[in-house]
Design a protein around this motif. Structure first.
Motif, PDB file in Angstrom:
ATOM      1  N   PRO A 219       0.762  -1.376   0.120  1.00 44.18           N
ATOM      2  CA  PRO A 219       0.038  -0.021   0.024  1.00 44.18           C
ATOM      3  C   PRO A 219       0.948   1.455  -0.008  1.00 44.18           C
ATOM      4  O   PRO A 219       0.462   2.179  -0.598  1.00 44.18           O
ATOM      5  N   ASP A 220       2.033   1.364   0.761  1.00 42.03           N
ATOM      6  CA  ASP A 220       2.817   2.390   0.581  1.00 42.03           C
ATOM      7  C   ASP A 220       4.028   2.271  -0.373  1.00 42.03           C
ATOM      8  O   ASP A 220       4.966   3.269  -0.240  1.00 42.03           O
ATOM      9  N   GLY A 221       4.021   1.513  -1.200  1.00 42.27           N
ATOM     10  CA  GLY A 221       4.821   1.146  -2.295  1.00 42.27           C
ATOM     11  C   GLY A 221       4.732   2.080  -3.622  1.00 42.27           C
ATOM     12  O   GLY A 221       3.510   2.801  -3.638  1.00 42.27           O
TER      13      GLY A 221
ATOM     14  N   GLN B  98       5.961   8.816  -4.620  1.00 43.28           N
ATOM     15  CA  GLN B  98       5.030   7.723  -4.126  1.00 43.28           C
ATOM     16  C   GLN B  98       5.201   6.980  -3.076  1.00 43.28           C
ATOM     17  O   GLN B  98       4.174   6.639  -2.506  1.00 43.28           O
ATOM     18  N   SER B  99       6.304   6.791  -2.868  1.00 41.68           N
ATOM     19  CA  SER B  99       6.815   5.902  -1.409  1.00 41.68           C
ATOM     20  C   SER B  99       8.022   6.459  -0.740  1.00 41.68           C
ATOM     21  O   SER B  99       9.163   6.592  -1.198  1.00 41.68           O
TER      22      SER B  99
ATOM     23  N   LYS C 114       9.774   6.275   1.960  1.00 44.10           N
ATOM     24  CA  LYS C 114      11.078   5.627   2.353  1.00 44.10           C
ATOM     25  C   LYS C 114      11.844   5.341   1.280  1.00 44.10           C
ATOM     26  O   LYS C 114      13.141   4.886   1.438  1.00 44.10           O
TER      27      LYS C 114
END
Length: 498
Positions: free
Chosen positions: A311-313, A378-379, A381
């Motif tokens: 989802p956070d990728g 978009q991500s 990290k």
């Protein structure tokens, strides 16, 4: 990763014998340990490269740093803070000139080095092929059968900064060398209506002061007014990497360059449709750059990590991809990358030999840094660009230190250290503990019994396996493996036991 319950399964190979080094040419001085990954999650590979491992196809290897002749330090660039150097800008400008005007200086090589690898592997089960230093970055074929494999490494940059390279002779200068020119007529002296000439040294000092003031202000605007009108070269100093790449070109440009991202594992429809064209470029590269005979390059099986999504990728997901460089509707270069939870990892690049004067190795690295910055939006990290290994003991391989700010991985504590702090240590010794905290040592195995193994299709901790295999003599090998991958990875990755 979220929603992914698959295991990483590896077969470990020791590697006690030395083999040929592609950097210093020592016949038996290169030492590394490796393992074949039958499957690999992107998080596990992220953790492995953060402990000094690197992949070649599905073969994952780690140099024995204190023993090998040319220690290889994992290097990463802070993509969000990266600013192209003068030599990087020249490469970007050269590409833009080629696209807009068709300027291509054939016959010239930019002396971009590549990561050499070794002819003979330490483990007898594996075979590695040596790559010589060439004009651009390198590729090695991944063998289609296990356990024999070839090692792949790509890196990109110039052996010397582009700014120090000799340019093409000016036709006027060549003509002047063979003809007699008339003596200059006496002049009238300096024009009193114009300001006095200023020395180049003074201008450079002034520009440095202006840049320092801009950095201190933090808003990118100088607090002082330049006494002279900014020159084009001054304006270029503030250009970002993205601005160079997306520079608008005239409608009647000589060429059209398009970079396409295609997933290689599992192969996307676009990858399958372009595979033959991509392979032909690879074959020309092997024959033209590495001087392979026509019958040597074989269709290599594309290997990498399976697609994973979170989802956070990033929208494209994680895993292995090809960045294809299409020039006027045909593939001229292919960059292989891994998109991982916190980084884009460069694997290798191959290209059509006709374009070896375009510094495609450096250009593709700059494009990949820009791509990393794009994915980070978009991500959050995902903010690093991994360039593989930095080899300070080999002068031709120090180019990766030009992609700054960057860090090297300490081989004993696995802590990242800024390259500025590392260089003095490496100037004194080929091998150095880069992090000086005496209380840190991430190599110890806390509990070998908790390491997971796959035995007879059953997952079990090593303690249970050793009870089933009374008298087993593999404890030292498993201990070595666990210390290299780390306790956490040893408790997640399945070590295959026959």
């Amino acid at each position: 990763m979220a929603g992914n319950k698959s295991y990483t399964i590896v077969e470990y190979f020791g590697g006690e014998d030395g083999y040929r080094c592609g950097y210093c040419k020592s016949q038996t001085g290169n030492f590394s340990r490796g393992m074949w990954s039958h499957t690999m999650t992107v998080q596990d590979y992220q953790d492995l490269i953060d402990r000094g491992w690197r992949r070649s196809g599905k073969y994952v290897y780690k140099p024995i740093m204190q023993k090998t002749c040319c220690p290889q330090y994992t290097i990463r660039c802070h993509a969000l803070k990266f600013q192209p150097s003068k030599s990087h800008k020249k490469i970007l400008k050269k590409m833009n000139r080629f696209i807009s005007k068709g300027e291509l200086q054939k016959g010239q090589e930019d002396c971009e080095p590549m990561d050499s690898v070794c002819e003979e592997a330490g483990p007898q089960e594996l075979r590695k092929v040596h790559l010589k230093y060439t004009a651009l970055t390198g590729i090695q074929k991944d063998a289609t059968e296990f356990p024999s494999t070839t090692e792949v490494q790509k890196e990109a940059a110039d052996a010397t900064p582009t700014g120090s390279q000799t340019s093409q002779n000016d036709p006027v200068s060549v003509l002047a060398g063979t003809t007699t020119s008339a003596a200059p007529k006496p002049g009238n002296g300096a024009d009193p209506s114009r300001p006095p000439c200023r020395k180049a040294k003074e201008l450079r000092k002034e520009r440095r002061l202006q840049k320092e003031q801009m950095r201190q202000n933090g808003d990118g605007v100088s607090s002082t007014v330049s006494p002279t009108q900014p020159t084009p070269s001054q304006n270029n100093q503030s250009k970002t990497l993205e601005e160079f790449i997306s520079e608008s070109l005239p409608e009647n440009s000589a060429h059209c360059l398009e970079v396409r991202l295609v997933r290689s594992n599992p192969p996307s429809p676009q990858f399958k449709a372009s595979f033959d064209a991509s392979y032909q470029v690879y074959k020309l590269y092997q024959m033209g750059i590495h001087k392979d005979p026509p019958d040597k390059p074989t269709e290599s099986q594309v290997r990498g990590w399976e697609a994973e999504y979170a989802p956070d990728g990033p929208e494209v997901g994680y895993g292995s991809f090809h960045q294809q460089y299409w020039l006027d509707g045909r593939i001229v270069a292919v960059g292989v990358i891994d998109i991982l939870p916190t980084c884009v990892s460069s694997v290798y690049l191959y290209y059509h030999p006709d374009f070896n004067s375009l510094s495609l190795g450096s250009y593709s690295a700059l494009r990949e840094i820009a791509f990393t910055k794009q994915l980070q939006k978009q991500s959050p990290k995902l903010s690093y660009y991994y360039l593989g290994f930095y080899i300070h003991s080999c002068p031709k391989m120090r180019y990766k230190g030009q992609y700054r700010p960057s860090d090297l991985l300490c081989p004993e504590t696995y802590v990242w250290v800024s390259i500025e702090r590392c260089i003095p240590l490496l100037d004194n010794s080929r091998y150095a503990r880069l992090n000086q905290d005496p209380d840190l040592d991430a190599r110890a195995v806390r509990d070998l019994g908790r390491a997971l193994v796959l035995y007879r299709r059953t997952v079990m901790p090593y303690a249970a396996y050793s009870r089933k295999r009374k008298g087993s003599s593999d404890e030292m090998e498993v201990q070595q493996y666990a210390s290299l991958v780390g306790q956490d990875c040893a408790e997640r990755i399945l070590l295959y036991r026959s």
